[in-house]
Design a protein around this motif. Structure first.
Motif, PDB file in Angstrom:
ATOM      1  N   TYR B 220       1.306  -1.028   0.051  1.00 47.89           N
ATOM      2  CA  TYR B 220       0.015  -0.246   0.037  1.00 47.89           C
ATOM      3  C   TYR B 220       0.754   1.426   0.276  1.00 47.89           C
ATOM      4  CZ  TYR B 220      -4.206  -2.965   1.229  1.00 47.89           C
ATOM      5  OH  TYR B 220      -5.256  -3.883   1.093  1.00 47.89           O
ATOM      6  N   LYS B 221       1.659   1.073   1.511  1.00 48.05           N
ATOM      7  CA  LYS B 221       2.644   2.261   0.822  1.00 48.05           C
ATOM      8  C   LYS B 221       3.114   2.967  -0.232  1.00 48.05           C
ATOM      9  CE  LYS B 221       2.823   2.165   6.061  1.00 48.05           C
ATOM     10  NZ  LYS B 221       3.237   2.051   6.792  1.00 48.05           N
ATOM     11  N   SER B 222       3.671   2.018  -0.754  1.00 53.33           N
ATOM     12  CA  SER B 222       4.589   2.307  -1.964  1.00 53.33           C
ATOM     13  C   SER B 222       4.233   2.641  -3.158  1.00 53.33           C
ATOM     14  CB  SER B 222       5.434   0.969  -2.329  1.00 53.33           C
ATOM     15  OG  SER B 222       5.507   0.750  -3.437  1.00 53.33           O
ATOM     16  N   GLY B 223       2.293   2.315  -3.010  1.00 54.27           N
ATOM     17  CA  GLY B 223       1.589   2.949  -3.947  1.00 54.27           C
ATOM     18  C   GLY B 223       1.722   3.843  -3.781  1.00 54.27           C
ATOM     19  N   TYR B 224       1.434   4.736  -2.062  1.00 53.75           N
ATOM     20  CA  TYR B 224       1.011   5.694  -2.124  1.00 53.75           C
ATOM     21  C   TYR B 224       2.438   6.714  -2.609  1.00 53.75           C
ATOM     22  CZ  TYR B 224      -0.309   9.849   0.558  1.00 53.75           C
ATOM     23  OH  TYR B 224      -1.127  11.011   1.260  1.00 53.75           O
ATOM     24  N   LYS B 225       3.004   6.093  -1.941  1.00 54.73           N
ATOM     25  CA  LYS B 225       4.837   7.058  -2.262  1.00 54.73           C
ATOM     26  C   LYS B 225       4.640   7.679  -3.215  1.00 54.73           C
ATOM     27  CE  LYS B 225       7.140   5.874   1.294  1.00 54.73           C
ATOM     28  NZ  LYS B 225       8.299   4.461   2.588  1.00 54.73           N
ATOM     29  N   ASN B 226       5.352   6.380  -4.030  1.00 52.13           N
ATOM     30  CA  ASN B 226       5.425   6.092  -5.743  1.00 52.13           C
ATOM     31  C   ASN B 226       3.580   7.657  -6.542  1.00 52.13           C
ATOM     32  OD1 ASN B 226       8.272   5.099  -6.202  1.00 52.13           O
ATOM     33  ND2 ASN B 226       6.823   3.469  -5.537  1.00 52.13           N
ATOM     34  N   MET B 227       2.916   7.104  -6.411  1.00 47.03           N
ATOM     35  CA  MET B 227       1.602   8.516  -6.362  1.00 47.03           C
ATOM     36  C   MET B 227       1.859   9.557  -6.563  1.00 47.03           C
ATOM     37  SD  MET B 227      -0.815   8.007  -9.207  1.00 47.03           S
ATOM     38  CE  MET B 227      -0.079   9.366 -10.210  1.00 47.03           C
ATOM     39  N   SER B 244       0.558  -3.671  -8.008  1.00 46.96           N
ATOM     40  CA  SER B 244      -0.862  -4.770  -7.256  1.00 46.96           C
ATOM     41  C   SER B 244      -1.687  -4.171  -6.873  1.00 46.96           C
ATOM     42  CB  SER B 244       0.473  -5.181  -6.743  1.00 46.96           C
ATOM     43  OG  SER B 244       0.164  -4.160  -5.550  1.00 46.96           O
ATOM     44  N   ASP B 245      -2.753  -4.689  -6.607  1.00 42.77           N
ATOM     45  CA  ASP B 245      -3.989  -3.993  -6.429  1.00 42.77           C
ATOM     46  C   ASP B 245      -3.413  -3.029  -4.835  1.00 42.77           C
ATOM     47  OD1 ASP B 245      -5.765  -5.028  -8.094  1.00 42.77           O
ATOM     48  OD2 ASP B 245      -6.548  -6.880  -6.402  1.00 42.77           O
ATOM     49  N   GLN B 246      -2.641  -3.805  -4.059  1.00 41.89           N
ATOM     50  CA  GLN B 246      -2.791  -3.407  -2.929  1.00 41.89           C
ATOM     51  C   GLN B 246      -1.540  -1.335  -3.476  1.00 41.89           C
ATOM     52  OE1 GLN B 246      -0.958  -5.268  -0.034  1.00 41.89           O
ATOM     53  NE2 GLN B 246      -1.489  -7.229  -0.659  1.00 41.89           N
ATOM     54  N   ALA B 251      -2.157   3.920  -4.581  1.00 44.26           N
ATOM     55  CA  ALA B 251      -2.286   5.634  -5.273  1.00 44.26           C
ATOM     56  C   ALA B 251      -3.405   6.260  -5.127  1.00 44.26           C
ATOM     57  CB  ALA B 251      -2.087   5.012  -6.959  1.00 44.26           C
ATOM     58  N   ILE B 252      -4.482   5.471  -5.656  1.00 38.04           N
ATOM     59  CA  ILE B 252      -6.031   6.904  -5.525  1.00 38.04           C
ATOM     60  C   ILE B 252      -5.336   7.100  -3.993  1.00 38.04           C
ATOM     61  CG2 ILE B 252      -8.280   5.885  -4.506  1.00 38.04           C
ATOM     62  CD1 ILE B 252      -8.373   3.492  -6.798  1.00 38.04           C
TER      63      ILE B 252
END
Lengths: 333, 333
Positions: B220-227, B244-246, B251-252
């Motif tokens: 999750y966190k890596s999606g947030y950070k990268n986005m 990944s969905d996470q 990202a969302i």
DNA sequence: CTGTTAGCGCATTCAG
DNA sequence: CTGAATGCGCTAACAG
């Protein structure tokens, strides 16, 4: 396959000495130890655990019985168990019961056959007499769930208290009609949380309304379904306390579908604090169970039992904590 | 402890006969079988698996190696594995590597010691030469991840194709600046998905922009950070495809924090189709991997290998499917 | 510190 | 169909 005999021959020592090198190195002189190690290395020798297991009559395997490994709540606990197990050279055998009582019993039977040295069970839905029997005969720790029998070593939180905190939080925010979506009623922790919910209401002079209490199964869908029902009530609630985060999220989805907003029109509290609780929008106010720690303590307790060879009727209570996020709104908001 | 000897004595037969009753019942006459069974029952006899294991030099245990059991993607696969394992009297030993290469190797070594009859590995980050070696020496199946070596039996989806479908979907919706949050680059499936992403862009005459490609770790966190990074770009993207969905959900969250709406202002596609993908709001458009089936096929393949005692260099490809939900919006909307 | 001896409980020959 | 004999590979007593 190379055995200790082979290594012994090459190293010109007895196989007992080879055995000692691997199981009790301090009992061997550094010199011969080195010779043996070299020989073992040369032959690519690997200890045969099967033979050792038979000889020692133990497996260094712990069976973990749980309802569903794909439920993040349980898998987090498993991680805690595994971390301690690994440090102590134990391995984890997985017993996923798929919520099936027959399987639960079957896995327990594996102990008879010496598959594992002990069990940690995260579920206790078979009759408590049987569980007590097993726990008396074998090395067993119950985690999360528990039974009334005093004799089974258990690691858990105080579920009455946790539910009390959750409900009280909603009361403090001004809610009067607070629904409860419980876990399965045959599970004692659900019963306890129901108690906590009722006590909080009573303590604050709010009448308990049976219509507001629904039984779920901890899953997303059951949260959705039960909330949908609750919203159709003539005197619909304005808040809900669910026995799992997954049901709470399912409930939020139902509330949104119903055209209401969370937390503006409706407040929701969950239970567990699984990872998604902080990610979901709105982020979930929930009662945090220290899942990893539950696993750690359970495994430590089992190790104690394993070493001392005596069951200790210990009940370890861990702290739960109300984590306030966005799903209930805030006072004076 | 009661042994076969005890049962034999009570039943007045040889212990060999008792053994046959439990391991090859048809080789014993119905009459003596019944006598033995009765005696065993009377003594509460339970087969000692330890002794059998040594004698037969097998454990009926399969080790499953994976990066993180609390990741729902992996735990779903495990459920598939376990269901087939159970039908065939195999048990699952858990090897959670915590994304640690050292642990990954260590678990693999357990095979040498005869802890398990075979392995299913859901991770393949140690060097591929070693994996090939192991797979040649032991009974091993690789699932999800795979390596280039032709010789390792593998069950997986076509990751290039899956990523292609996801990216193409975004292109079809009119997006030109499509970002990609990939999995770790040292994992071959990430490389493949990157290929699929690039191919889709190329096929539709969209220039590949390295700035739009970020490396994550599936969480999750890596999606947030990268986005968050991607949104700060001068020429920010309008859509993202995450591995990944996470990461997609992370990202969302980042997109929302940035003041944009999903899908109105920004489109998101994930990968895997874990349970939360359909629950999250907006529900996630994603490339569905048949997780349970991957587990089932992997275990079946391993059983084949175990029985035939010969490795078959089989590569099983399962279908992935783009599941369209709300996170990308719809055409002509 | 090291070697000798004796099984752990079971499954598999081989005879009969 | 059944019994007797053997040993899987290792560890634990006991001597020395």
């Amino acid at each position: 396959m190379t055995t200790m005999k082979d290594v012994a021959k090459l190293a010109k020592v007895s196989d007992a000495t080879v055995s000692r090198v691997f199981s009790d190195p301090d009992a061997v002189s550094d010199k011969t130890k080195q010779i043996v190690l070299d020989a073992a290395d040369e032959l690519n020798y690997e200890l045969n655990v099967l033979a050792r297991n038979l000889r020692k009559m133990k497996t260094e395997i712990i069976m973990v019985i749980l309802p569903d490994i794909s439920n993040p709540f349980f898998s987090k606990i498993v991680r805690g168990i595994e971390s301690v197990a690994m440090e102590n050279n134990y391995k984890i055998l997985l017993g996923d019961t798929k919520n099936d009582l027959v399987l639960e019993k079957e896995y327990l039977k594996n102990l008879d056959q010496k598959y594992a040295d002990g069990v940690i069970s995260l579920t206790a839905r078979i009759d408590s007499k049987l569980i007590r029997e097993i726990s008396e005969k074998y090395n067993m720790v119950l985690a999360c769930e528990y039974i009334d029998e005093a004799s089974v070593p258990t690691v858990s939180i105080d579920n009455v208290e946790g539910a009390y905190k959750a409900t009280k939080h909603l009361i403090n925010l001004g809610h009067k009609r607070i629904a409860h979506i419980s876990g399965p009623k045959n599970v004692i922790l659900s019963q306890d949380r129901l108690k906590g919910y009722k006590k909080a209401l009573s303590d604050h002079n709010i009448k308990i309304d049976g219509d507001l209490i629904n039984e779920g199964d901890f899953g997303y869908k059951s949260g959705y379904k039960n909330m949908s029902k609750l919203l159709k009530l003539d005197k619909a609630p304005t808040a809900v306390f669910a026995d799992s985060d997954q049901m709470a999220i399912g409930a939020i989805k139902a509330i949104k579908s119903h055209g209401l907003k969370v937390p503006d029109d409706f407040a929701v509290v969950g239970f567990d604090n699984i990872e998604i609780a902080s990610i979901y929008e709105p982020s979930l106010t929930t009662v945090c169970q220290p899942m990893y720690e539950i696993g750690v303590k359970a495994m430590q307790l089992l190790l104690d039992i394993l070493e001392k060879k005596e069951r200790e009727n210990i009940k370890i209570k861990l702290e739960s904590k109300l984590i306030i996020r966005d799903s209930c709104g805030y006072k004076n908001n």
